[in-house]
Design a protein around this motif. Structure first.
Motif, mmCIF file in Angstrom:
data_model
loop_
_atom_site.group_PDB
_atom_site.id
_atom_site.type_symbol
_atom_site.label_atom_id
_atom_site.label_comp_id
_atom_site.label_asym_id
_atom_site.label_seq_id
_atom_site.Cartn_x
_atom_site.Cartn_y
_atom_site.Cartn_z
ATOM 1 N N SER A 1 18.671 -40.682 -56.448
ATOM 2 C CA SER A 1 18.317 -39.444 -57.146
ATOM 3 C C SER A 1 19.196 -38.286 -56.672
ATOM 4 C CB SER A 1 16.849 -39.111 -56.880
ATOM 5 O OG SER A 1 16.687 -38.771 -55.508
ATOM 6 N N LEU A 2 19.193 -37.229 -57.458
ATOM 7 C CA LEU A 2 19.936 -36.029 -57.065
ATOM 8 C C LEU A 2 19.345 -35.414 -55.803
ATOM 9 C CD1 LEU A 2 20.630 -34.326 -60.490
ATOM 10 C CD2 LEU A 2 22.248 -35.498 -59.001
ATOM 11 N N GLN A 37 19.704 -33.317 -50.194
ATOM 12 C CA GLN A 37 19.151 -33.259 -48.839
ATOM 13 C C GLN A 37 20.179 -33.602 -47.761
ATOM 14 O OE1 GLN A 37 15.844 -35.935 -49.109
ATOM 15 N NE2 GLN A 37 14.461 -34.370 -49.918
ATOM 16 N N ARG A 38 21.333 -34.056 -48.137
ATOM 17 C CA ARG A 38 22.366 -34.442 -47.176
ATOM 18 C C ARG A 38 23.651 -33.701 -47.487
ATOM 19 N NH1 ARG A 38 18.821 -38.051 -48.198
ATOM 20 N NH2 ARG A 38 18.096 -39.544 -46.662
ATOM 21 N N THR A 39 24.411 -33.409 -46.430
ATOM 22 C CA THR A 39 25.700 -32.766 -46.678
ATOM 23 C C THR A 39 26.660 -33.820 -47.216
ATOM 24 O OG1 THR A 39 26.483 -33.167 -44.438
ATOM 25 C CG2 THR A 39 25.341 -31.082 -44.830
ATOM 26 N N HIS A 40 27.479 -33.404 -48.158
ATOM 27 C CA HIS A 40 28.373 -34.350 -48.825
ATOM 28 C C HIS A 40 29.391 -34.933 -47.858
ATOM 29 C CE1 HIS A 40 26.753 -33.308 -52.748
ATOM 30 N NE2 HIS A 40 26.721 -32.060 -52.315
ATOM 31 N N ARG A 68 30.017 -41.102 -43.339
ATOM 32 C CA ARG A 68 29.222 -42.241 -42.886
ATOM 33 C C ARG A 68 29.516 -43.486 -43.717
ATOM 34 N NH1 ARG A 68 23.407 -42.767 -40.624
ATOM 35 N NH2 ARG A 68 23.463 -45.001 -40.336
ATOM 36 N N LEU A 69 29.555 -43.322 -45.037
ATOM 37 C CA LEU A 69 29.829 -44.465 -45.913
ATOM 38 C C LEU A 69 31.222 -45.036 -45.649
ATOM 39 C CD1 LEU A 69 28.350 -43.090 -49.257
ATOM 40 C CD2 LEU A 69 27.315 -44.740 -47.699
#
Length: 143
Positions: A117-118, A123-126, A132-133
């Motif tokens: 979801s958006l 809720q997380r910084t881009h 992390r990914l």
């Protein structure tokens, strides 16, 4: 500089993580089987070289048989070249299989991101999310 000294975070479920990674590698059964077969051939040729060297010294160099020495030298050259080619092929096949597995992980990760979801992204910084990914997939690739 402080961000470089963060403690390493270990996987909470190491066994589960390894099983999930194995699920991606399992898709490359043919490449893994070929790699195992090539390892056996390369190992056999690797032990054949020193054996032929010993026979060459004992049977041809000590007796001065130049014709036999030339034949054994050609055979040894063929063995060492074959071993090098098989080792190169093994490395190539394994690298291709691991790259395909990492590509599958990236595809699945991207598909999962598309379902979130958006609110998740808000809720997380881009930068932290992308870092992390990227780092997690890169660590898997390095392994």
């Amino acid at each position: 500089m402080g961000h470089l000294r963060r403690p390493k975070v270990r996987a909470k479920d190491v066994e589960g993580t390894l099983l999930r990674i194995w699920g991606y590698l399992k898709r490359q059964k043919g490449a893994l089987a070929l790699t195992a077969l090539l390892v056996v051939f390369a190992s056999g040729l690797g032990t054949l070289g020193p054996y032929l060297m010993g026979r060459t010294i004992d049977e041809y160099i000590h007796t001065g048989d130049l014709k036999g020495l030339a034949g054994m030298a050609a055979l040894m050259l063929a063995v060492y070249v074959s071993e090098a080619l098989i080792s190169w092929l093994r490395t190539y096949v394994m690298a291709k299989a691991s790259q395909q597995a990492v590509n599958d992980i990236r595809d699945d990760l991207f598909a999962k991101l598309q379902t979130l979801s958006l609110r998740f992204f808000d809720q997380r910084t881009h930068g932290e999310l992308m870092s992390r990914l990227t780092n997690d997939v890169e660590n898997i690739s390095n392994v």
